[in-house]
Design an enzyme around this catalytic site. Structure first.
Site, PDB file in Angstrom:
ATOM      1  N   ASN A   9       1.551  -1.107   0.336  1.00 19.81           N
ATOM      2  CA  ASN A   9       0.058   0.045   0.142  1.00 19.81           C
ATOM      3  C   ASN A   9       0.670   1.087   0.072  1.00 19.81           C
ATOM      4  OD1 ASN A   9      -1.704   2.122   0.091  1.00 19.81           O
ATOM      5  ND2 ASN A   9      -2.408   1.066   2.773  1.00 19.81           N
ATOM      6  N   TRP A  10       1.204   1.424  -0.799  1.00 19.39           N
ATOM      7  CA  TRP A  10       1.853   3.225  -1.262  1.00 19.39           C
ATOM      8  C   TRP A  10       1.632   4.364  -0.280  1.00 19.39           C
ATOM      9  CZ3 TRP A  10       4.126   2.770  -6.926  1.00 19.39           C
ATOM     10  CH2 TRP A  10       4.801   1.703  -7.102  1.00 19.39           C
ATOM     11  N   LYS A  11      -0.460   4.020  -0.755  1.00 18.17           N
ATOM     12  CA  LYS A  11      -0.614   5.014   0.418  1.00 18.17           C
ATOM     13  C   LYS A  11      -0.586   6.968  -0.347  1.00 18.17           C
ATOM     14  CE  LYS A  11      -0.573   3.285   4.852  1.00 18.17           C
ATOM     15  NZ  LYS A  11      -0.617   3.536   6.333  1.00 18.17           N
ATOM     16  N   HIS A  95      -9.408   1.369   5.343  1.00 23.90           N
ATOM     17  CA  HIS A  95      -8.288   1.181   5.684  1.00 23.90           C
ATOM     18  C   HIS A  95      -8.534   2.820   6.774  1.00 23.90           C
ATOM     19  CE1 HIS A  95      -3.997   2.639   6.442  1.00 23.90           C
ATOM     20  NE2 HIS A  95      -3.404   1.442   5.727  1.00 23.90           N
ATOM     21  N   GLU A  97      -6.594   4.545   8.498  1.00 23.23           N
ATOM     22  CA  GLU A  97      -6.083   5.915   7.837  1.00 23.23           C
ATOM     23  C   GLU A  97      -7.720   6.769   7.094  1.00 23.23           C
ATOM     24  OE1 GLU A  97      -2.812   4.894   6.143  1.00 23.23           O
ATOM     25  OE2 GLU A  97      -1.715   5.123   7.506  1.00 23.23           O
ATOM     26  N   GLU A 167      -5.213  -5.055  11.100  1.00 26.34           N
ATOM     27  CA  GLU A 167      -4.329  -3.685  10.843  1.00 26.34           C
ATOM     28  C   GLU A 167      -3.776  -2.792  12.286  1.00 26.34           C
ATOM     29  OE1 GLU A 167      -2.797  -3.192   6.520  1.00 26.34           O
ATOM     30  OE2 GLU A 167      -3.779  -1.526   7.480  1.00 26.34           O
ATOM     31  N   GLY A 173       2.967   2.669  10.811  1.00 27.45           N
ATOM     32  CA  GLY A 173       3.754   3.187  10.720  1.00 27.45           C
ATOM     33  C   GLY A 173       4.376   3.970  12.042  1.00 27.45           C
ATOM     34  N   SER A 213       3.606  -1.873  10.736  1.00 27.67           N
ATOM     35  CA  SER A 213       4.993  -1.818  10.879  1.00 27.67           C
ATOM     36  C   SER A 213       6.182  -3.362  10.282  1.00 27.67           C
ATOM     37  CB  SER A 213       5.738  -1.628  11.544  1.00 27.67           C
ATOM     38  OG  SER A 213       5.299  -0.190  11.876  1.00 27.67           O
ATOM     39  N   GLY A 234       2.835  -0.778   4.374  1.00 27.01           N
ATOM     40  CA  GLY A 234       2.830   0.364   3.895  1.00 27.01           C
ATOM     41  C   GLY A 234       4.700   0.756   3.733  1.00 27.01           C
ATOM     42  N   GLY A 235       4.420   1.917   4.345  1.00 18.90           N
ATOM     43  CA  GLY A 235       6.253   1.853   4.651  1.00 18.90           C
ATOM     44  C   GLY A 235       7.228   1.156   3.370  1.00 18.90           C
TER      45      GLY A 235
HETATM   46  P1  13P Z   1       3.818   0.286   7.685  1.00 14.76           P
HETATM   47  O1  13P Z   1       3.645  -0.809   6.846  1.00 14.76           O
HETATM   48  O2  13P Z   1       3.799   1.232   7.007  1.00 14.76           O
HETATM   49  O3  13P Z   1       2.845   0.677   8.937  1.00 14.76           O
HETATM   50  O4  13P Z   1       2.024   0.914   6.952  1.00 14.76           O
HETATM   51  C1  13P Z   1       0.498  -0.613   7.146  1.00 14.76           C
HETATM   52  C2  13P Z   1      -0.239  -0.665   6.797  1.00 14.76           C
HETATM   53  O5  13P Z   1      -1.588   0.706   6.984  1.00 14.76           O
HETATM   54  C3  13P Z   1      -0.938  -0.285   5.320  1.00 14.76           C
HETATM   55  O6  13P Z   1      -1.958  -0.472   4.805  1.00 14.76           O
END
Ligand code: 13P
Length: 254
Positions: A9-11, A95, A97, A167, A173, A213, A234-235
């Site tokens: 997920n590149w956000k 998600h 967020e 999640e 993050g 993470s 994510g990251g």
């Molecule tokens: P991180 O891997 O950056 O913690 O993000 C997880 C995430 O929200 C994937 O959708």
């Protein structure tokens, strides 16, 4: 038999040029092992170009969100049919967020899940508790409630196209990953809830990803858990080498 899925997920990261560069690197450098699936979720502005680039690769492409309505006056939103036409086969929904920063409710997420299924896009329904909810002993209550309300009215047959992602909000993050045992506990509870809602065979076939993470250093331990069927990254999915290592996770059974 559940086929593991590693999803990136590149956000809201990477301008178009950088997104194309990362997609090129992934295409050239990541040969997906035959026993697992891989998908990436770029920003909308790069989705179509990346989907075209990856058409001949095993890597799938998806959207990070959709609107439940087919079209209309919804400024800034995107319809499932538009994602499909751009080359997406999956979509991330609910998600944390979006739930926490943008106020999305379970009812709204549920409408999106049904719209995605109707459009033949595979939804990844995200669920997870905050740290305060975990500390108050409410993890199962919160997560299973999100599962029930998110899947309300979804037909048993349609569940073959649904992926769940656990999640924990406190792990996203933050660098704080759930331990494999913590993830396993919640994943097993989600599978138990799916069995109550849709029957045991559906529960046994549904993928439940872990997100929060995930890194090269912790993916193997998480993937060794019997109810962890993949990762929503994510990251670390923005780093080609890290993502490659995560796609190539190793478990004791091989
Ligand atoms: P991180 O891997 O950056 O913690 O993000 C997880 C995430 O929200 C994937 O959708």
């Amino acid at each position: 038999m559940r086929r593991p899925l590693i999803a990136g997920n590149w956000k809201m990261n990477l301008g178009h040029a950088d997104a194309l560069r990362l997609a090129d690197g992934i295409f050239a450098g990541i040969d997906v092992p035959p026993d697992r699936d891989c998908a990436i979720f770029p920003p909308f502005t790069s989705l179509q170009a990346i989907a075209e680039k990856l058409r001949s690769s095993p890597i799938k492409v998806g959207g990070q969100n959709c609107h439940p309505d087919a079209e209309g006056a919804f400024t800034g939103e995107i319809a499932c049919s538009m994602l499909k036409a751009a080359g997406a086969s999956m979509v991330i929904l609910g998600h944390s967020e979006r739930r926490h920063l943008l106020g999305e409710t379970d009812a709204f997420v549920n409408r999106k899940v049904k719209a995605a299924l109707a459009a033949r896009l595979k939804p990844i329904l995200c669920v997870g508790e905050t740290l305060a909810e975990r500390d108050a002993g409410r993890t199962a209550d919160v997560v299973l409630g999100q599962v029930r309300r998110g899947l309300d009215g979804v037909a048993t047959d349609a569940m073959r196209d649904v992926v769940l992602a656990y999640e924990p909000v406190w792990a996203i993050g933050t660098g704080k990953t759930a331990t494999p045992a913590q993830a396993q506990d919640v994943h097993a509870a989600i599978r138990g809830e799916l069995a109550l809602l849709f029957g045991k065979p559906v529960a046994e076939d549904t993928l439940i990803l872990y997100g929060g993470s995930v890194k090269p250093s912790n993916v193997d331990g998480l993937m060794a858990m019997p109810d962890v069927d993949g990762a929503l990254v994510g990251g670390a999915s923005l780093d080609e080498a890290d993502f490659h290592r995560i796609v190539w996770f190793e478990t004791p059974e091989g």
